[in-house]
Design an enzyme around this catalytic site. Sequence first.
Site, PDB file in Angstrom:
ATOM      1  CD  GLU A 196     -16.817  -0.293   0.852  1.00 37.05           C
ATOM      2  OE1 GLU A 196     -17.547   0.218   1.720  1.00 37.05           O
ATOM      3  OE2 GLU A 196     -15.655  -0.679   1.090  1.00 37.05           O
ATOM      4  N   GLY A 228     -23.495  -0.280  29.712  1.00 32.01           N
ATOM      5  CA  GLY A 228     -22.435   0.677  30.000  1.00 32.01           C
ATOM      6  C   GLY A 228     -21.096   0.028  30.278  1.00 32.01           C
ATOM      7  CB  THR A 232     -12.415  -1.718   1.037  1.00 30.59           C
ATOM      8  OG1 THR A 232     -12.675  -1.700  -0.376  1.00 30.59           O
ATOM      9  CG2 THR A 232     -11.251  -0.774   1.348  1.00 30.59           C
ATOM     10  CD  GLU A 279      -4.339  -9.587   3.780  1.00 27.28           C
ATOM     11  OE1 GLU A 279      -4.489 -10.331   2.789  1.00 27.28           O
ATOM     12  OE2 GLU A 279      -3.858  -9.971   4.848  1.00 27.28           O
ATOM     13  CD  GLN A 282     -27.048  -1.476  22.597  1.00 20.27           C
ATOM     14  OE1 GLN A 282     -26.112  -0.917  22.033  1.00 20.27           O
ATOM     15  NE2 GLN A 282     -27.998  -0.809  23.249  1.00 20.27           N
ATOM     16  CB  THR A 311      -0.919   0.005   1.225  1.00 21.35           C
ATOM     17  OG1 THR A 311      -1.740  -1.165   1.194  1.00 21.35           O
ATOM     18  CG2 THR A 311      -1.802   1.235   1.265  1.00 21.35           C
ATOM     19  CD  GLU A 312       3.334   3.304  -3.846  1.00 18.94           C
ATOM     20  OE1 GLU A 312       2.963   4.357  -4.416  1.00 18.94           O
ATOM     21  OE2 GLU A 312       4.229   2.559  -4.285  1.00 18.94           O
ATOM     22  N   PRO A 313       0.595   5.861   0.102  1.00 20.75           N
ATOM     23  CG  PRO A 313       2.001   7.503   1.003  1.00 20.75           C
ATOM     24  CD  PRO A 313       2.022   6.237   0.206  1.00 20.75           C
ATOM     25  CB  ALA A 340      -1.577   3.399  -4.741  1.00 20.14           C
TER      26      ALA A 340
END
Length: 385
Positions: A367, A340, A365, A363, A336, A125-127, A129
């Site tokens: 989408e 609390g 998304t 690895e 849930q 991965t790149e900033p 890409a």
Amino acid sequence: MDFELPEELRILRQEVRKFALRELAPIAQECDREERYPREVWKKACEQGLVGPWIPEAYGGPGVGFLANAIIAEEMCRIDMGLALCIGAATFGSENILLYGSEEQKQTYLPRLVNGEIIFAGAYTEPNAGTDVAGIKTRAVRDGDHFVLNGSKMFITNGTICDYMVVFCVTNPDAPRHERFSLLIVDAGTPGITRTKIKGKMGIRASDTAELAFEDVRVPVGNVVGKQGRGFYQLMDFFNTTRTMVAAQGVGLAQGALDKAVQYVQERHAFGQPLAGFQAVQTQLAEMATRIELTRHLTYKAAWQVDLGKIDPKLSAMAKYYSGEMAVWVVDKAVQLHGGYGYIDEYDVQRFYRDAKILEIYEGTKEAEKLTIAKGLFKEYARQT
């Protein structure tokens, strides 16, 4: 058709469970809070044969395959996903060497991974890409018997602690788009490499993540993995393989959250009875358990296909996408049910909640995984018509 795991994998699950309870559980909160990578635990995992289980016996590994790898990841993430990554991702990137490396490369690196001598990283991965893998800019220019590497990488697992990294870079800039890239094995101690730890992550805080910069880094030509110019295709095969591990992480994390929820609702009382006595609580637990079991079977099938040598990109994408979404949903329900108490760090579910989100991002998304699934559907339809 047999859905029962072989005895050796059932025994493996029991042993990993014992290891995780003994070694991970006592330090999980501390390592999360301090963002600390526990090398001592990684070493113990190597001694137990839990690092690189997919590495064949010919290269010093257990040779038990990717289904076993999925079970190991699942059981460790059931206790803590950050620490599980410290162990399971210690080989990250080296899978490319097994798939496409030369015999010399396999003999040089794989046994040392299993023995706990070295840690790998995959620098992809790149900033600018991430999902657009073919958009990376890091370039390696041939200079005699070396490449000169320049560029930067972002969000690199094991970036500051690795000994070697497999770097995805442009080596053939004038070739067609998907034939411009190669994978290079780079010694992390080579002059010109700057490694900066990324702090303040929402989750998986024990796992090391870094930004890398390469400035005139010299890499021997012999460190090309496979054939120059085939890096993009090699990387796609790599992801289709390792996504089964990410899917298993989601199964394990969700199972751990369910474990915590079942325990809590039996101990916590309201309106004169345990929370477990309320039908609304019971139906939520039933839905959580059902989604986990569905995803477990999908994940195991994808990993089993890898072991058969029949890697199915669509199936791996299904497992990875659905597992991440399922884990986020399950742990939300677990928090849930804790009310609390689920919102404070005394209870592990808040850590599980923070860890879960990355499963929908790294690895590939969710989408992007859906697009892979759709592409697979279109290919199947084309073959049938």
